[in-house]
Design an enzyme around this catalytic site. Structure first.
Site, short mmCIF file in Angstrom:
data_model
loop_
_atom_site.label_atom_id
_atom_site.label_comp_id
_atom_site.label_asym_id
_atom_site.label_seq_id
_atom_site.Cartn_x
_atom_site.Cartn_y
_atom_site.Cartn_z
N CYS A 156 -2.27 -6.65 6.55
CA CYS A 156 -1.42 -8.08 6.03
C CYS A 156 -0.62 -8.68 7.07
O CYS A 156 -0.80 -10.10 7.54
CB CYS A 156 -0.80 -7.82 4.88
SG CYS A 156 -1.88 -7.52 3.31
N GLU A 162 0.94 -1.17 0.07
CA GLU A 162 -0.20 -0.04 0.03
C GLU A 162 0.94 1.19 -0.06
O GLU A 162 1.97 1.08 0.62
CB GLU A 162 -0.95 0.07 1.29
CG GLU A 162 -1.96 -1.00 1.05
CD GLU A 162 -2.88 -1.19 2.24
OE1 GLU A 162 -3.19 -0.31 2.99
OE2 GLU A 162 -3.64 -2.08 2.57
N LEU A 200 15.00 -2.86 7.19
CA LEU A 200 15.65 -2.90 8.33
C LEU A 200 15.46 -1.44 9.01
O LEU A 200 16.66 -0.86 9.65
CB LEU A 200 17.17 -3.18 8.18
CG LEU A 200 17.42 -4.67 7.72
CD1 LEU A 200 18.97 -5.10 7.81
CD2 LEU A 200 16.90 -5.46 8.88
N1 NAD Z 1 -3.98 -4.55 1.18
C1 NAD Z 1 -2.64 -5.14 0.92
O1 NAD Z 1 -1.68 -4.47 0.74
C2 NAD Z 1 -2.49 -6.55 0.48
C3 NAD Z 1 -1.24 -6.77 -0.42
C4 NAD Z 1 -1.28 -8.15 -0.89
C5 NAD Z 1 -2.61 -9.18 -0.61
N2 NAD Z 1 -3.47 -8.60 -0.02
C6 NAD Z 1 -4.79 -9.58 0.17
O2 NAD Z 1 -5.64 -9.24 -0.58
C7 NAD Z 1 -6.81 -9.47 -0.13
C8 NAD Z 1 -7.63 -8.27 -0.31
O3 NAD Z 1 -7.13 -7.39 0.61
P1 NAD Z 1 -7.64 -5.78 0.50
O4 NAD Z 1 -6.64 -5.03 1.12
O5 NAD Z 1 -7.89 -5.21 -1.16
O6 NAD Z 1 -8.87 -5.59 1.19
P2 NAD Z 1 -10.12 -4.69 1.38
O7 NAD Z 1 -10.81 -5.13 2.35
O8 NAD Z 1 -9.43 -3.51 1.07
O9 NAD Z 1 -11.07 -5.06 -0.02
C9 NAD Z 1 -11.83 -6.15 -0.21
C10 NAD Z 1 -13.04 -5.90 -0.92
O10 NAD Z 1 -13.94 -6.96 -1.36
C11 NAD Z 1 -15.19 -6.75 -1.20
N3 NAD Z 1 -16.08 -7.82 -1.18
C12 NAD Z 1 -16.23 -8.60 -0.18
N4 NAD Z 1 -16.85 -9.78 -0.48
C13 NAD Z 1 -17.19 -9.70 -1.69
C14 NAD Z 1 -18.06 -10.14 -2.62
N5 NAD Z 1 -18.71 -11.41 -2.10
N6 NAD Z 1 -18.15 -9.78 -3.82
C15 NAD Z 1 -17.88 -8.58 -4.30
N7 NAD Z 1 -16.89 -7.73 -3.58
C16 NAD Z 1 -16.66 -8.44 -2.11
C17 NAD Z 1 -15.37 -5.64 -0.06
O11 NAD Z 1 -16.61 -4.85 -0.01
C18 NAD Z 1 -13.95 -4.81 -0.30
O12 NAD Z 1 -14.35 -3.58 -1.05
C19 NAD Z 1 -6.55 -10.02 1.54
O13 NAD Z 1 -6.40 -11.41 1.13
C20 NAD Z 1 -5.23 -9.52 1.69
O14 NAD Z 1 -4.68 -10.22 2.44
C21 NAD Z 1 -3.43 -7.39 0.47
#
Ligand code: NAD
Length: 440
Positions: free
Chosen positions: A262, A157, A252
């Site tokens: 995460c 992010e 570091l």
């Molecule tokens: N945020 C990061 O930096 C990052 C980096 C790598 C991996 N991830 C992984 O990616 C995944 C998502 O993370 P994020 O930070 O984007 O989450 P987030 O909470 O920002 O977004 C998830 C979105 O999914 C939507 N959603 C949930 N159920 C749904 C459905 N059935 N249909 C349609 N939309 C639906 C929610 O409304 C939300 O807008 C997680 O597993 C996380 O661990 C996150």
């Protein structure tokens, strides 16, 4: 990076930090993308041209791709998946009660799209999911004519768009080579190594990567504690060890402890996955313990700066930064909030400023920030403050007008700089007391 030679129709389920970045970046390089979310407010905002999160460069590529007719936002997962050749699941995988990853969002999304998927479609787990989830999604879909592939995401992010378009590698895990190659083709215009593995290895790579990064931060925080004990300077130590190419200088940097959406859940899930398979991952447990200790150390430093230990009633803390790191508005598992919550439990009042919480708070932020007085300018945290804490490494804090801050504070209070962001000499020159992490 060039435009993709062959445009592929993609569906993205979930338009959060990962889904929105994934959809926008794939559209940016030439694919046709439909992003769906169950959050109606988010979909409306996106269709009105507003980006619901703070992420550099995202607004530009979203608006350009929409104008070019390659990016659409729809309500729900089915509308996103129906016409797609490849569907990315980018829904949350929060921490479950026992530390494992909660797969209910993934399973629900898979259930929703099962009936609308085109024959031959590929469903991609981009969410971070435990080993075995590729098979779990296959079981929910109950479709012999679609493929399920793992393609974990490594973006950070704050630099999500850059990271997506310039990844260090792309990992694709699949039992079916042809399905993996179809996903690999999406990235053809991005100059990066593509590693095709079996699903379990791809899923393990993501957790091991986050576990290793969390370990580096816990390690340097432990070294910083050592430095304080022996009178060494952590910056010199990091320079000395980081220049060894086997170690490397990145990640570091001492701080208040790792957080964000995460590392906390993924490090616990890694311990749980190992445990479920008969391995006691003691090193990862240690990494988590060191992080918990680091948060406690920061609370103790702030208390000590006011001459108090267990009772902070009557103390006002001026907090600079709330997000878990700079460049994002994400407050999930922010170390700042964990430390503030403990300070409030001990009786302190907290006045805080963060560049992303100025103006209207999102409902999510409003709930999380309950009990914190938010001010609209960094210097306003000084009003009546007995101690100042720098929690987030926003560049504007490194340039804060220290003489003005000192004048507003009106007495030589301590700045507890949990990010080692400020120049201690300049803080002292302004008539304030400096307390960093592992440095004097
Ligand atoms: N945020 C990061 O930096 C990052 C980096 C790598 C991996 N991830 C992984 O990616 C995944 C998502 O993370 P994020 O930070 O984007 O989450 P987030 O909470 O920002 O977004 C998830 C979105 O999914 C939507 N959603 C949930 N159920 C749904 C459905 N059935 N249909 C349609 N939309 C639906 C929610 O409304 C939300 O807008 C997680 O597993 C996380 O661990 C996150």
């Amino acid at each position: 990076m060039r435009m993709s030679e062959r445009s592929i129709r993609l569906g993205v389920v979930g338009t959060g930090y990962v889904g929105l970045t994934t959809g926008a970046c794939f559209a940016h390089i030439g694919h046709h993308v439909v992003c769906g979310d169950i959050d109606e407010r988010k979909v409306t905002m996106l269709n009105d041209g507003h980006i619901p999160i703070v992420e550099e460069g995202l607004e530009t590529i979203v608006n350009e791709s929409r104008a070019a007719g390659r990016l659409q936002f729809v309500l729900g997962s089915q509308a996103a998946a129906a016409d797609a050749d490849i569907v990315f699941l980018c829904v949350p995988t929060p921490q479950g009660d026992d530390g494992s990853a909660d797969l209910s969002y993934i399973e629900q999304a898979a259930k929703e799209i099962a009936s609308v998927l085109k024959p031959g479609a590929v469903v991609v787990n981009k969410s971070t999911v435990p080993v075995g989830s590729t098979l779990a999604v296959e079981r929910v879909l109950q479709r012999d004519d679609v493929f399920v592939v793992s393609n974990p995401e490594f973006l950070r992010e704050g630099t999500a768009v850059f990271d997506f378009l310039h990844p260090d590698r792309v990992v694709i895990g699949s039992a079916d080579r042809a399905a993996a190659e179809r996903v690999a083709e999406l990235y053809a215009s991005i100059d990066t190594p593509i590693l095709i593995t079996d699903p379990a290895s791809a899923e393990t790579i993501k957790y091991a990567a986050n576990g290793f990064l969390a370990m580096k931060i816990s390690f340097v925080n432990a070294v910083a504690a050592m430095c304080e004990a022996v009178g060494a300077d952590v910056a010199a130590v990091v320079e000395g060890i980081g220049s060894d190419q086997r170690i490397g200088g990145q990640f570091l940097r001492p701080g208040p402890g790792w957080g964000g959406s995460c590392f906390p859940k993924d490090s616990r899930a890694l311990v749980k996955i190992a445990e479920d398979h008969g391995y006691n991952f003691t090193m990862m447990r240690g990494v988590i313990d060191v992080n918990d200790e680091q948060l406690e150390r920061m609370v103790a430093k702030i208390g000590a700066a006011t001459g108090r230990v267990d009772d902070l009633s009557g103390v006002t803390v001026g907090a600079l930064g709330l997000t878990f790191k700079a460049g994002t508005d994400d407050l999930r598992e922010s170390p700042a909030l964990a430390i503030i919550s403990e300070l409030r439990r001990l009786g302190a009042a907290v006045r805080a400023y963060d560049p992303t919480t100025v103006g209207e708070l999102t409902p999510h932020q409003g709930v999380v920030l309950e009990g914190i007085e938010l001010v609209g300018d960094a210097l306003d945290i000084a009003e009546g403050a007995d101690v100042v804490a720098v929690f987030t490494e926003w560049p504007e804090f490194s340039k804060i007008d220290l003489p003005q801050l000192a004048a507003r504070l009106g007495r030589p209070v301590t700045i507890v700089d949990t990010r080692n962001l400020l120049d201690p000499a300049l803080v002292r020159e302004a008539g304030l007391v400096y307390e960093g992490v592992g440095r004097r």
